[in-house]
Write an enzyme that holds these catalytic residues in place. Structure first.
Site, PDB file in Angstrom:
ATOM      1  CG  LEU A  64      -1.875  -1.254   1.231  1.00  0.00           C
ATOM      2  CD1 LEU A  64      -2.383  -1.537   2.629  1.00  0.00           C
ATOM      3  CD2 LEU A  64      -3.030  -1.035   0.258  1.00  0.00           C
ATOM      4  N   PRO A  65       0.259   2.425  -0.315  1.00  0.00           N
ATOM      5  CG  PRO A  65      -1.026   3.814  -1.666  1.00  0.00           C
ATOM      6  CD  PRO A  65      -1.117   2.608  -0.789  1.00  0.00           C
ATOM      7  CB  THR A  95       7.942   2.386   1.506  1.00  0.00           C
ATOM      8  OG1 THR A  95       8.572   1.450   0.615  1.00  0.00           O
ATOM      9  CG2 THR A  95       9.031   3.247   2.144  1.00  0.00           C
ATOM     10  CE  LYS A 170      11.909   1.338  -0.874  1.00  0.00           C
ATOM     11  NZ  LYS A 170      10.537   0.888  -1.139  1.00  0.00           N
ATOM     12  CE  LYS A 245       5.679   6.532   1.219  1.00  0.00           C
ATOM     13  NZ  LYS A 245       5.242   5.121   1.077  1.00  0.00           N
TER      14      LYS A 245
END
Length: 298
Positions: A64-65, A95, A170, A245
């Site tokens: 998911l975003p 992430t 990440k 983001k």
């Protein structure tokens, strides 16, 4: 294995397809009906909610975003935690910030479910080819259990430590990626403004000390790398707003650790300018447009 999957975007859809190719049974949910239809054509069972996707599965995967989406998918009235059986592991490949991953692990544990953070690197090309790198936050037992499934979607499966450490790896990787992409965009734009053939310059950079993935695989200058988004109008790939983001996640993590990120802060400002200019939906390599606009105005 019967797997539930939520999140069929640019990365999630090819990841899900690779699970099907490796013989796994998949039941999936996404807000996009087109994405669901495409995956149904590939053999997946389409579900009406995250809860339905999580019902009667042996493993659950979310892609998911942002953390807010993960929380909603997990804890909503029709969320994963309302449908999943105790003992089933949840793997989140989104992430998000490490603290949220650790919080979600506690929510899952309270219901008898293990939670693994396993964000990925490798782009849409890696997702389609099944060559992603998975950065996994889990204890050794959990890592061994999920490794075979992750291996159907990736080539490099790395245990980074316990819960949250996959996200640490990440955000540090994407911090560097954002910095190197702006650097390559700056260098390529300067070279073009000074009159050198961009292909010649790219060839020099890619056989010299300036080489990076951003230059030799994903070069932001159009026409250099045929397979890169720059050669197809910066469509597909990894959106600039998503890079913004991730740089925000890195900035927040840096604040919590009292660790400066000088170049990361500048990269964040550049991507903020790109987003404010209405280009956030383009691939993140379109950051080069900031330099091109300045050149046209001068």
């Amino acid at each position: 294995m019967k797997i539930g999957f939520v999140g069929l975007g640019n990365m999630g859809a090819p990841m899900a397809r690779n699970l099907l190719k490796h013989g796994h049974a998949l039941q999936a949910f996404d807000l996009s009906e087109a994405a669901l239809r495409a995956l149904a054509d590939a053999g997946a069972v389409v579900c009406s909610s995250p809860k339905a996707a999580a019902t009667d599965v042996e493993l659950m995967i979310t892609m998911l975003p942002a953390a807010a989406h993960v929380r909603a998918v997990l804890t909503g009235e029709q969320g994963v935690l309302s449908g999943i059986s105790a003992g089933v592991t949840i793997v989140d490949s989104s992430t998000i910030d490490p603290a949220s991953a650790q919080d979600f692990a506690k929510l899952a544990a309270a219901q008898g479910n293990a939670f693994v953070d396993a964000p990925v690197s490798g782009g849409t090309g890696g997702a389609a080819a099944g060559t992603l790198t998975f950065m996994v936050g889990a204890n050794e037992t959990l890592f061994a259990a999920v490794n075979p499934v992750l291996g159907a979607m990736g080539k490099n499966i790395v245990r980074c430590g316990d819960t949250g450490m996959g996200q640490v790896a990440k955000i540090c990787n994407n911090l560097l990626l954002g910095i190197t992409m702006t650097g390559v965009a700056e260098a390529m734009s300067l070279g073009a403004a000074l009159g050198i053939d961009p292909k010649v310059l790219a060839g020099i950079i890619n056989t010299s000390t300036g080489r990076s993935w951003s230059s030799d695989t994903y070069n932001p200058f159009p026409g250099i790398i045929e397979s890169a988004p720059a050669s197809r109008g910066y469509t597909g790939g990894f959106g600039a707003d998503l890079m913004l983001k991730d740089l925000g996640l890195a900035a927040e993590a840096a604040r919590s650790a009292k660790q400066p990120i000088f170049m990361g802060a500048l990269a964040q400002q550049l991507y903020q300018a790109m987003s404010a200019a209405g280009r956030g939906g383009l691939d993140f390599s379109a950051i080069i447009s900031l330099y091109e606009r300045r050149a046209r105005q001068s």
